[in-house]
Write an enzyme that holds these catalytic residues in place. Structure first.
Site, PDB file in Angstrom:
ATOM      1  N   CYS A  17       0.866  -1.169   0.000  1.00  0.00           N
ATOM      2  CA  CYS A  17       0.000   0.000   0.000  1.00  0.00           C
ATOM      3  C   CYS A  17       0.902   1.218   0.000  1.00  0.00           C
ATOM      4  CB  CYS A  17      -0.918  -0.005   1.222  1.00  0.00           C
ATOM      5  SG  CYS A  17      -1.943   1.478   1.361  1.00  0.00           S
ATOM      6  N   GLU A  31      -3.545   1.306  -6.316  1.00  0.00           N
ATOM      7  CA  GLU A  31      -2.591   0.298  -6.747  1.00  0.00           C
ATOM      8  C   GLU A  31      -2.402   0.460  -8.244  1.00  0.00           C
ATOM      9  OE1 GLU A  31       0.152  -1.322  -5.859  1.00  0.00           O
ATOM     10  OE2 GLU A  31      -1.089  -2.021  -4.179  1.00  0.00           O
TER      11      GLU A  31
END
Length: 224
Positions: free
Chosen positions: A2, A107
């Site tokens: 992340c 992402e």
């Protein structure tokens, strides 16, 4: 992993989401942030005497023994599989666990020369609750506490975007993560069910840490 996330919810919305877990909001309001990157400040929830408490932290764990502040650029994520043993994380894992409330995270997926960012969020709820570790302000380099978001192996459809995801918990498991023993936390990291995630392609501007605003999370046509 992340590497970018958003915090758009107000304290009132975070408190409501955390029910029945008591949460003491910080006096400072949450200003919506659409592109939080490592080394930048964010909001976290850490254990207080009678409730979890909102606290402003800097993203990227900075252990007290660190000789250089740049270590924080490699400690913004802690792997669930190794956090109990890694020198940078093991003390925080044993004694200082917390939560990071996020509206969603980004992402990137590459195919050939194209690299498309996606915005990932909970399909049914306004907040994702990331398991995290925190450290007190560094005696030389830190005015704020520092925080690392815990990640684990991805499973299900989201694994097509990336092989790792944040460790995401519901409020009751989140409270146990913060207040339980290290063994309790290890069990949660191993077996906690994840939320139902949804995602969509977003503008590549999100790759620039200076970019902000709600337009970053709006769907666009994918390059892939």
């Amino acid at each position: 992993m992340c590497g970018r996330f958003t915090q758009q919810a107000s304290w009132a919305e975070v408190v409501a989401f955390m029910q029945p877990i008591p949460l003491l909001a910080a006096e400072e309001a949450i200003e919506p942030a659409y592109n939080i990157a490592p080394s930048q400040p964010c909001w976290a929830l850490r254990p207080g005497e009678d409730a979890l408490e909102g606290a402003r932290m800097r993203w990227g764990l900075l252990p007290g023994w660190a000789k250089e502040p740049r270590i924080a650029y490699s400690t913004f994520n802690a792997r669930a599989e190794t956090m109990a043993e890694k020198p940078a994380f093991r003390s925080a894992f044993r004694h200082r666990r917390c939560l990071v409330p996020a509206s969603g995270y980004y992402e990137w997926k590459a195919e050939g020369k194209a690299k498309q960012p996606f915005y990932i969020h909970d399909e049914a709820a306004p907040i994702l609750l990331f398991a995290a570790l925190w450290e007190a302000p560094h005696p030389r380099f830190g005015e704020l506490p520092s925080v690392s978001i815990v990640t684990r192996e991805a499973d299900g459809p989201v694994s097509a975007l990336h092989h790792r995801v944040p460790l995401m918990l519901d409020p009751e498991l989140g409270a146990q993560w913060c207040r339980g023993s290290a063994d309790d936390a290890a069990g949660i990291a191993h077996a906690a069910p994840g939320p139902q995630l949804a995602w969509h392609p977003v503008d590549r501007r999100v790759g620039n840490v200076r970019e902000q605003g709600p337009g970053l999370v709006k769907p666009v046509r994918s390059l892939l």
